[in-house]
Design a protein around this motif. Sequence first.
Motif, short mmCIF file in Angstrom:
data_model
loop_
_atom_site.label_atom_id
_atom_site.label_comp_id
_atom_site.label_asym_id
_atom_site.label_seq_id
_atom_site.Cartn_x
_atom_site.Cartn_y
_atom_site.Cartn_z
N GLU A 276 25.22 121.95 -28.92
CA GLU A 276 26.50 122.07 -28.22
C GLU A 276 26.37 122.16 -26.70
O GLU A 276 27.07 121.47 -25.97
N TYR A 277 25.48 123.03 -26.22
CA TYR A 277 25.42 123.30 -24.78
C TYR A 277 24.23 122.62 -24.12
O TYR A 277 23.12 122.61 -24.66
N VAL A 278 24.46 122.09 -22.94
CA VAL A 278 23.40 121.43 -22.19
C VAL A 278 22.36 122.45 -21.73
O VAL A 278 21.16 122.18 -21.80
N PHE A 279 22.82 123.64 -21.34
CA PHE A 279 21.92 124.69 -20.84
C PHE A 279 22.07 125.93 -21.71
O PHE A 279 22.76 126.89 -21.33
N PRO A 280 21.41 125.93 -22.88
CA PRO A 280 21.56 127.06 -23.79
C PRO A 280 20.84 128.31 -23.29
O PRO A 280 19.84 128.23 -22.58
N GLY A 281 21.38 129.46 -23.68
CA GLY A 281 20.73 130.73 -23.37
C GLY A 281 19.72 131.09 -24.45
O GLY A 281 19.75 130.53 -25.55
N GLY B 154 29.81 128.73 -13.51
CA GLY B 154 30.45 128.70 -14.82
C GLY B 154 30.67 127.29 -15.34
O GLY B 154 30.67 127.07 -16.55
N GLU B 155 30.85 126.35 -14.44
CA GLU B 155 30.99 124.96 -14.87
C GLU B 155 29.68 124.48 -15.45
O GLU B 155 29.64 123.83 -16.50
N THR B 156 28.57 124.80 -14.78
CA THR B 156 27.25 124.39 -15.26
C THR B 156 26.88 125.11 -16.54
O THR B 156 26.47 124.48 -17.51
N THR B 157 26.99 126.43 -16.55
CA THR B 157 26.52 127.17 -17.72
C THR B 157 27.33 126.85 -18.96
O THR B 157 26.83 126.96 -20.07
N GLY B 158 28.56 126.42 -18.80
CA GLY B 158 29.39 126.06 -19.94
C GLY B 158 29.35 124.59 -20.30
O GLY B 158 30.06 124.15 -21.21
N ALA B 159 28.53 123.81 -19.61
CA ALA B 159 28.47 122.37 -19.86
C ALA B 159 28.10 122.08 -21.30
O ALA B 159 27.13 122.62 -21.83
N LYS B 160 28.87 121.21 -21.93
CA LYS B 160 28.64 120.82 -23.33
C LYS B 160 28.23 119.35 -23.39
O LYS B 160 28.63 118.54 -22.54
N TRP B 161 27.48 119.05 -24.42
CA TRP B 161 27.05 117.67 -24.61
C TRP B 161 28.24 116.73 -24.77
O TRP B 161 28.17 115.57 -24.36
#
Length: 134
Positions: free
Chosen positions: A86-91, A35-42
């Motif tokens: 916004e997100y480093v790892f977008p879905g 969750g920390e990774t998937t929510g990572a923001k720029w």
Amino acid sequence: MPFTDVPAFYRKVIARPSPSMQALGFTILTAARSGETTGAKWSEIEEEGRLWRVPTLRMKGKREHVVPLGNQAWAIVDHMRGRSDEYVFPGARAETLSAMALAMALRRAGGGDFRTHGFRSSFRDWCGDATSFQ
């Protein structure tokens, strides 16, 4: 996964350019929770000092966590630039990847019965068995 097997597995993961594979590689390198990774923001990524500041809201301990990003982790960050504002790892269909996306990436990379969260344990085993850090 035994920590001795992680480097070879990581190379297989990172060879695939998809956001889920890159997020899995980043998770392995940083010993982060999914969750920390998937929510990572720029906005959490600091170019100067190459740091990732995980805010209290996404930390289990409810305390900001500062993660120094080594060369390989920084290369993943660079690879992901421009895919989302916004997100480093977008879905693909949502703003962020899901924990299931990381689990599927693990399976597709040949991770068998291992779980993403287990890489934290692999890291801890490596620290205790192969370094002077406990």
